[in-house]
Design a protein around this motif. Sequence first.
Motif, mmCIF file in Angstrom:
data_model
loop_
_atom_site.group_PDB
_atom_site.id
_atom_site.type_symbol
_atom_site.label_atom_id
_atom_site.label_comp_id
_atom_site.label_asym_id
_atom_site.label_seq_id
_atom_site.Cartn_x
_atom_site.Cartn_y
_atom_site.Cartn_z
ATOM 1 N N ALA A 182 0.868 -1.243 0.104
ATOM 2 C CA ALA A 182 -0.032 -0.092 0.028
ATOM 3 C C ALA A 182 1.007 1.255 -0.110
ATOM 4 C CB ALA A 182 -0.903 -0.004 1.362
ATOM 5 N N ALA A 183 1.861 1.026 0.966
ATOM 6 C CA ALA A 183 2.946 2.350 0.994
ATOM 7 C C ALA A 183 3.431 2.562 -0.354
ATOM 8 C CB ALA A 183 3.550 2.402 2.185
ATOM 9 N N GLU A 242 10.614 -4.512 -5.680
ATOM 10 C CA GLU A 242 9.748 -5.441 -4.946
ATOM 11 C C GLU A 242 10.234 -6.871 -4.742
ATOM 12 O OE1 GLU A 242 6.901 -5.569 -3.252
ATOM 13 O OE2 GLU A 242 6.906 -7.696 -3.283
ATOM 14 N N SER A 279 0.981 -13.715 8.269
ATOM 15 C CA SER A 279 0.137 -12.264 8.692
ATOM 16 C C SER A 279 0.538 -11.216 7.639
ATOM 17 C CB SER A 279 0.300 -12.047 10.026
ATOM 18 O OG SER A 279 1.636 -11.787 10.251
ATOM 19 N N SER A 308 0.285 -6.758 1.595
ATOM 20 C CA SER A 308 -0.552 -7.303 2.399
ATOM 21 C C SER A 308 -1.873 -6.874 1.989
ATOM 22 C CB SER A 308 -0.233 -7.093 3.783
ATOM 23 O OG SER A 308 1.038 -7.639 4.424
ATOM 24 N N HIS A 336 -4.421 -9.341 0.884
ATOM 25 C CA HIS A 336 -5.505 -10.270 1.654
ATOM 26 C C HIS A 336 -6.079 -9.236 2.794
ATOM 27 C CE1 HIS A 336 -2.243 -11.964 4.598
ATOM 28 N NE2 HIS A 336 -2.206 -10.800 4.554
ATOM 29 N N GLY A 382 -10.160 -4.474 4.702
ATOM 30 C CA GLY A 382 -10.803 -3.150 4.283
ATOM 31 C C GLY A 382 -11.161 -2.337 5.088
ATOM 32 N N HIS A 383 -11.477 -2.590 6.492
ATOM 33 C CA HIS A 383 -11.789 -1.460 7.473
ATOM 34 C C HIS A 383 -11.023 -0.232 7.560
ATOM 35 C CE1 HIS A 383 -13.673 -5.255 9.207
ATOM 36 N NE2 HIS A 383 -14.577 -4.353 9.455
ATOM 37 N N VAL A 433 15.718 -6.784 -1.586
ATOM 38 C CA VAL A 433 16.710 -5.934 -0.986
ATOM 39 C C VAL A 433 17.262 -6.340 0.447
ATOM 40 C CG1 VAL A 433 17.184 -3.664 0.253
ATOM 41 C CG2 VAL A 433 15.838 -3.801 -2.057
ATOM 42 N N THR A 459 -4.383 1.201 7.479
ATOM 43 C CA THR A 459 -4.101 1.534 5.967
ATOM 44 C C THR A 459 -4.325 2.742 5.596
ATOM 45 O OG1 THR A 459 -4.200 -0.884 5.633
ATOM 46 C CG2 THR A 459 -4.184 0.378 3.840
#
Lengths: 537, 141
Positions: free
Chosen positions: A24-25, A44, A74, A82, A85, A88-89, A189, A499
């Motif tokens: 996401a970041a 990545e 996790s 992540s 999976h 979405g809250h 990396v 998130t």
Amino acid sequence: MIIDFRQADRKEIDATLCIVGAGAAGITLGRALAGSGIPVCILESGGLEYDERIQELYDGKDAGFHDIYDLKNSRLRYFGGSTNHWVGHCAPATDLDFAPRPWVPYSGWPLTKAELDPYYEAAQHLLEIGAYRYALSDFPDRYAKIPPFDPNKIVTRVWRLSPPTRFGAKYRDDLARADNVRVYLHANVVDFDTDADAKRVTAARLHTLDGERARVRAKYFVLACGGIENARLLLLSNRHAPRGLGNAHDVVGRYYIDQLRVENAAVAAVDNEQPLAMLEGDFHRDGVRFSSLLCPSEQAQRERQTLNWAVEVSRLTDMHPWAVALRNVRDAWREGKWPDDFGKQVWAVISDLDGVATGMYRRLQPWPLSLLARCEVAPDPENRVVLSGERDALGQNKIERRWRLGPREKHTIRTATRIIGEELGRLGLGRVKLADWLLADDNRWPADVIAGPHHSGTTRMASDPRRGVVDATCRVHGVENLYVAGSSVFPAGGYTHPTLTVVALALRLADHLRHRLEEPITIKTPLRSPTSSAGVS
Amino acid sequence: MGRAMFNASHAPDFALRRASIKAIAGALCLLGFGRNSVGAAPIGSGDARLRAPIAALFRDEAAACAVGRRCLAGLAVGEYGALERTRVLLAPITGGAQFRERLARQRRREFARGDTAIVNGWVLARSETDLCVALALLPRD
Ligand SMILES: Cc1cc2nc3c(=O)[nH]c(=O)nc-3n(C[C@H](O)[C@H](O)[C@H](O)COP(=O)(O)OP(=O)(O)OC[C@H]3O[C@@H](n4cnc5c(N)ncnc54)[C@H](O)[C@@H]3O)c2cc1C
């Protein structure tokens, strides 16, 4: 362009900005700079799909608290991270979450929520969750029907539920189309090279699982590998900084935080037509899904000296995933019985006294609901991740996570339950029965308490380098060209999931870097592409 | 960097204090429910008539006694407060209809100010548990 690094024959890559990690970041940051003309390279570890060999690199050991979410499973180690999976809250942290709270040691961000608000607003769009409004009162039709809680105690908020946006799938084309952005897949990396006094990163070193090695040189670097891996990479970058990069004060990896989720009470409501029902379940507006939360007012947090918390109301059904601790209450109620004689007696007393009040005796039928508590974890330097002696397939030390839940969290959940019990009693809506584990004044926790998994805090933000790893701009203290993106920078997490804040901070960092890069650049480092045509997109 | 200690005084009091039970018993005595001085215990058999107005509040007297006994057995959580409050609560019992409203208002006030006890996990208003305790303490005919 998106490139499979294993097939690229150039093993020295130059960029102006190197982003490590495409979750996401990293994706938010890369996308925000797409079309800016700034040569950006995103490294990545994974490919476009899940791969067990790569996922294995996330393996680690849990010492202390652990639940169903182990370190390996996790989080996800492929393009999109992540968010491949996540549930979405979404909700922003509250004003008080950002402020120093005298009753919560080590709390407080070096920035205010107001400073982040414009970025939160922009992040809404990326997460596909509509407008930046989180008070239940923003939905007057619904708000009018909920119980009139005392606003000095309880405020009502909402989760906005992202579809959930899978960042890899959703934004892959945007990155592939941007002519200033190159995404290298299968580019692990392993650490950062620095100058001799570890004040400046000179390159990110890459290994593939097949033994290929390479270096990426850039003017600026952003670490965006998730809440645990960010700390791991800093600790592993110890050639010129023996304790790890940015770790002069032994803060990297410490102050690990997450959010807890546990069933804390059953509610015997007085009837099933009443306003509590409006707090239960999801609702939809303008194509977005919502659910309601009971949260503490700032005053309640201050007076009762709690961490931040939220409580969700739900029906006790078989479908309810967290109904373990209260299963016998639920089972008995479903059959129209009381779980124990005592509950029945309490209910008789309540019915009788209510009857006294109204002058009419009536036998109230309990309508069973359960309360699910979400609770902030207190920042604590002893809760931490460290490098273990075990190594992964790339020869890198694995992570060991050491943390525990303490009395603050239990006090918070107990107090939250009591406040709600008191409000339901005051309003004549029903009575709350605390889960048994909350009754004992000890630090025992039920087996079904779940943490996040929202790994945070391990490279926390603080103005003082002795208290944090990054400054308010997310730059690593003492390292002039290294930044961190992701929940590892959170000094305190509140009850909200990370998130939305991760994305907002990444957008803010993009603005900051854009401004920094407008400063005169002495050495031009144009992006050079690999000579092979190994692009996968 | 030591773990910051949590101030346990913020945690609720999980024991029904012996002093609180004495206070209730004492209040009952003062109100004429018992013959002896404050805190001096046994409640005389002549108090049975005084039990009636409290018992009249409950259709299920046995249930109220059971709740009261549970409080007395130390399973209640919370502080019972002062003798004064118990007296205020019990004094108007003879007041008929007005008492009902007063009791309801009292309960709402207690919930509002967090003056509650946790009995076997149930969050109850103080006056609710006080009444049950009183009923459990007073002798029957
Ligand atoms: C089951 C589950 C449910 C969740 N539900 C929610 C929710 O409802 N709401 C919410 O807000 N959050 C939720 N989250 C958390 C959410 O997924 C994270 O907050 C978010 O993904 C964090 O983004 P990130 O970019 O910081 O890290 P990630 O998304 O984890 O991305 C990190 C990226 O870095 C890459 N990487 C790692 N190491 C290296 C390396 N050495 N070299 C190169 N690349 C590397 C990884 O492959 C990955 O692509 C949930 C998480 C899980 C696991």
